[in-house]
Every structure is written in C-alpha cells, then in structure tokens.
Design a protein around this motif. Structure first.
Motif, mmCIF file in Angstrom:
data_model
loop_
_atom_site.group_PDB
_atom_site.id
_atom_site.type_symbol
_atom_site.label_atom_id
_atom_site.label_comp_id
_atom_site.label_asym_id
_atom_site.label_seq_id
_atom_site.Cartn_x
_atom_site.Cartn_y
_atom_site.Cartn_z
ATOM 1 N N UNK A 72 0.835 -1.196 0.000
ATOM 2 C CA UNK A 72 0.000 0.000 0.000
ATOM 3 C C UNK A 72 0.872 1.248 0.000
ATOM 4 N N UNK A 73 0.275 2.366 -0.373
ATOM 5 C CA UNK A 73 0.979 3.646 -0.259
ATOM 6 C C UNK A 73 1.044 4.030 1.207
ATOM 7 N N UNK A 74 2.239 4.307 1.683
ATOM 8 C CA UNK A 74 2.403 4.723 3.070
ATOM 9 C C UNK A 74 1.991 6.184 3.231
ATOM 10 N N UNK A 75 1.657 6.554 4.457
ATOM 11 C CA UNK A 75 1.317 7.938 4.780
ATOM 12 C C UNK A 75 2.511 8.600 5.448
ATOM 13 N N UNK A 76 3.102 9.579 4.778
ATOM 14 C CA UNK A 76 4.194 10.334 5.390
ATOM 15 C C UNK A 76 3.622 11.276 6.444
ATOM 16 N N UNK A 77 4.168 11.203 7.650
ATOM 17 C CA UNK A 77 3.685 12.007 8.769
ATOM 18 C C UNK A 77 4.643 13.149 9.077
ATOM 19 N N UNK A 78 5.940 12.906 8.941
ATOM 20 C CA UNK A 78 6.967 13.925 9.194
ATOM 21 C C UNK A 78 7.889 13.972 7.979
ATOM 22 N N UNK A 79 8.177 15.162 7.501
ATOM 23 C CA UNK A 79 9.190 15.307 6.459
ATOM 24 C C UNK A 79 10.056 16.515 6.789
ATOM 25 N N UNK A 80 10.835 16.945 5.837
ATOM 26 C CA UNK A 80 11.766 18.037 6.100
ATOM 27 C C UNK A 80 13.136 17.511 6.474
ATOM 28 N N UNK A 81 14.002 18.418 6.912
ATOM 29 C CA UNK A 81 15.402 18.065 7.141
ATOM 30 C C UNK A 81 15.883 18.614 8.478
ATOM 31 N N UNK A 82 16.859 17.937 9.031
ATOM 32 C CA UNK A 82 17.565 18.386 10.235
ATOM 33 C C UNK A 82 19.054 18.313 9.931
ATOM 34 N N UNK A 83 19.725 19.458 9.924
ATOM 35 C CA UNK A 83 21.133 19.535 9.513
ATOM 36 C C UNK A 83 21.358 18.814 8.185
ATOM 37 N N UNK A 84 20.397 18.936 7.288
ATOM 38 C CA UNK A 84 20.519 18.356 5.964
ATOM 39 C C UNK A 84 20.119 16.900 5.859
ATOM 40 N N UNK A 85 19.780 16.263 6.962
ATOM 41 C CA UNK A 85 19.370 14.859 6.953
ATOM 42 C C UNK A 85 17.848 14.767 6.881
ATOM 43 N N UNK A 86 17.344 13.867 6.055
ATOM 44 C CA UNK A 86 15.904 13.736 5.876
ATOM 45 C C UNK A 86 15.249 13.117 7.103
ATOM 46 N N UNK A 87 14.214 13.798 7.623
ATOM 47 C CA UNK A 87 13.455 13.310 8.776
ATOM 48 C C UNK A 87 12.255 12.454 8.347
ATOM 49 N N UNK A 88 12.137 12.108 7.086
ATOM 50 C CA UNK A 88 10.925 11.451 6.584
ATOM 51 C C UNK A 88 10.535 10.266 7.469
ATOM 52 N N UNK A 89 9.313 10.295 7.920
ATOM 53 C CA UNK A 89 8.764 9.268 8.796
ATOM 54 C C UNK A 89 7.349 8.958 8.327
ATOM 55 N N UNK A 90 6.951 7.691 8.396
ATOM 56 C CA UNK A 90 5.667 7.320 7.784
ATOM 57 C C UNK A 90 5.013 6.181 8.540
ATOM 58 N N UNK A 91 3.761 5.903 8.178
ATOM 59 C CA UNK A 91 3.052 4.781 8.776
ATOM 60 C C UNK A 91 2.286 4.013 7.709
ATOM 61 N N UNK A 92 2.086 2.721 8.001
ATOM 62 C CA UNK A 92 1.300 1.849 7.136
ATOM 63 C C UNK A 92 0.271 1.125 7.989
#
Length: 286
Positions: free
Chosen positions: A265-285
């Motif tokens: 299934x397509x996951x739902x991204x809950x958090x995105x953006x960057x911290x010191x250039x590192x991707x914070x992408x976080x998701x749920x299924x």
C-alpha cells in the motif's frame, strides 16, 4: 548550540505533554494499530520544538497502545535479541559529545515480561528470540519515545537488527504483524538519510544534494508501495553511499513494511523536512 540544552523539551513537558493523558486506550474495535517508521534524531531532538510537536501529534492521533516494540538502528546483534523486560531497566547512552544533561535522562517504563513472552511466541524455530539479561533502550528508542509517550507508562521492548537483508527483515516484520491486531505498536526507528560524515554542521540549513536526491527517491517509492525498489537501494537510490555510509538507519523500515497488513500500500508520510541536511521522513502503514 542552545543556551540551555533541552530548553525546548522543558517547554514541551510543561505546555504540551500533559495532554497525553487525554489519549484513550486501544480496543479491538479500533482494528490493528499502524506500523511506523520514524527518523529518531538524537539528544538534539530535545532542542527542536517543531520536530517534537510533530512526533507528539503523531502519537496523539493514535489510540494508546498496550505496549511498544521498537527496532532501533543502534542495536545490531545476531541472533535476534530482545531487551530486558524488567521495569525501569537503565537506558543505554550510546552517544558522545552532547551536554551532560542527556546522560542523566531517564525513561522508566513498566515491566514488559508478558509482552516479551508474546513476542517470543511469534518467532519461528528458524528465528528464535534470545533474551538479553540487562540491555535497556538505546537512544534510537528512548529519545523519540520520551516525546511521543512522555508518561513512560507503557511496556516497551527493543528488538535487535540481526541482518541487513531486506527479505529476512520483512519476514521478521510479518511475524510481528499479529501483535498490531492485539493493540501493540510496532516501530522501526532509523533516519531516512544518515550521512553524518558528510554533513556541514556549520550550516544547518544546507541540504546536500545526496540527501535531497535520496529522500525524493524514497518518497516516490513509498508513495507507490514499491518495496522492490526500496530493497534495491544500494544500486538504485541516488545519493548512495553518502546518504547511508552504513545502512543501519535505513533497514529498520523493512521490519515496518513486513509488519504492515498490506506492505504494497501507499504509506502515509507524517513527518518530512530536514535536520542539519538529513531527511526526517517518517511514515506509517496500516
């Protein structure tokens, strides 16, 4: 460097965290809890008010689970192991160079013996679960959980990463799937990009091309539910190997996918953006 380390966390505890008491308990009528993959940060998370608000809101939107099983990038151990279920097991401070305050933080969760038995029963003879007698939660577990579940009133166990093989990690996740149906929250904890040796800490606003490119590639695959593409990250993902000089922060997502009811299934991204250039992408299924 903030003038007072953790000042944002102190403000969070005073203004936001008390509303965690409003959460209702999970019931079977809710159906399975989602499977989560989160970018966990490190002690500096406690200086990031927006990021803490995002993680707390995520947990606030879910029923209160019976317990939490978390797979952190910071425990690579074979055979498959589980942390100590004893109440208030001391934490693992597996970091250096941060303010002294972070080495005295506590996250004293209740006894998780019954949960440990349930997790062990879920594992097949080919992947037996070994009980670590004394290991507590490392920062890949306790740092985000202190924000998401600040009352520390839920049983929490950590599962080791015994391999980097996506298929085997997916298989472990599938064995954990029934726990979601019983009200347990299953979390893979890593960081969507983690090229720490290549980060310019003098310019926290700068997003390196390797990080942005990897994040876009991952976001597109996550949106398609394309596990095969995600598993071919070594050869297909742009930004490698800079995005993940070691892959420990990436591979927990395969446990998350394995634990999902429909991994494609397509996951739902809950958090995105960057911290010191590192991707914070976080998701749920689901």
């Amino acid at each position: 460097m903030p003038a007072r380390p953790g000042a944002a966390f102190d403000a969070f505890l005073e203004s936001t965290a008390p509303s965690a008491a409003e959460r209702r308990d999970w019931t079977p009528e809710d159906g399975p809890l989602p499977a989560l993959y989160l970018s966990h940060g490190a002690p500096p998370l406690f200086d990031e008010a927006e990021w803490m608000a995002q993680l707390f809101a995520w947990a606030q939107g879910l029923p209160r689970p019976k317990g939490i099983l978390i797979v952190s990038a910071h425990w690579e151990a074979a055979p498959l192991m589980i942390s100590s279920p004893a109440a208030a097991t001391p934490l693992v401070y597996d970091f250096g160079g941060f303010a002294e305050r972070y080495f005295s933080m506590r996250y004293e969760t209740p006894d998780a013996t019954a949960m440990a038995r349930r997790v062990a029963a879920a594992m097949p003879d080919s992947e037996p679960l070994h009980q670590h007698a004394s290991r507590g939660l490392d920062h890949g577990a306790w740092v985000p959980l202190k924000v998401m579940y600040p009352d520390a009133d839920l049983p929490v166990l950590q599962l080791s990463i015994p391999t980097h093989d996506p298929d085997r990690l997916m298989a472990i996740g599938r064995r954990l799937r029934p726990l979601r149906e019983e009200g347990y929250l299953v979390i893979g904890s890593g960081f969507m990009t983690h090229g720490l040796p290549f980060v310019d800490f003098r310019h926290p606003e700068k997003v390196p091309g390797w990080s942005a490119d990897f994040d876009v590639w991952a976001a597109e695959a996550i949106a398609r539910g394309d596990i095969g593409e995600l598993a071919r990250y070594r050869s297909q993902a742009p930004g490698m190997p800079y995005a993940h000089p070691t892959v420990d922060h990436y591979v927990p997502l395969f446990v998350t996918y394995g634990a999902a009811t429909d991994p494609e299934q397509a996951a739902t991204t809950v958090v995105d953006g960057y911290w010191f250039g590192l991707s914070k992408r976080s998701f749920q299924l689901n």
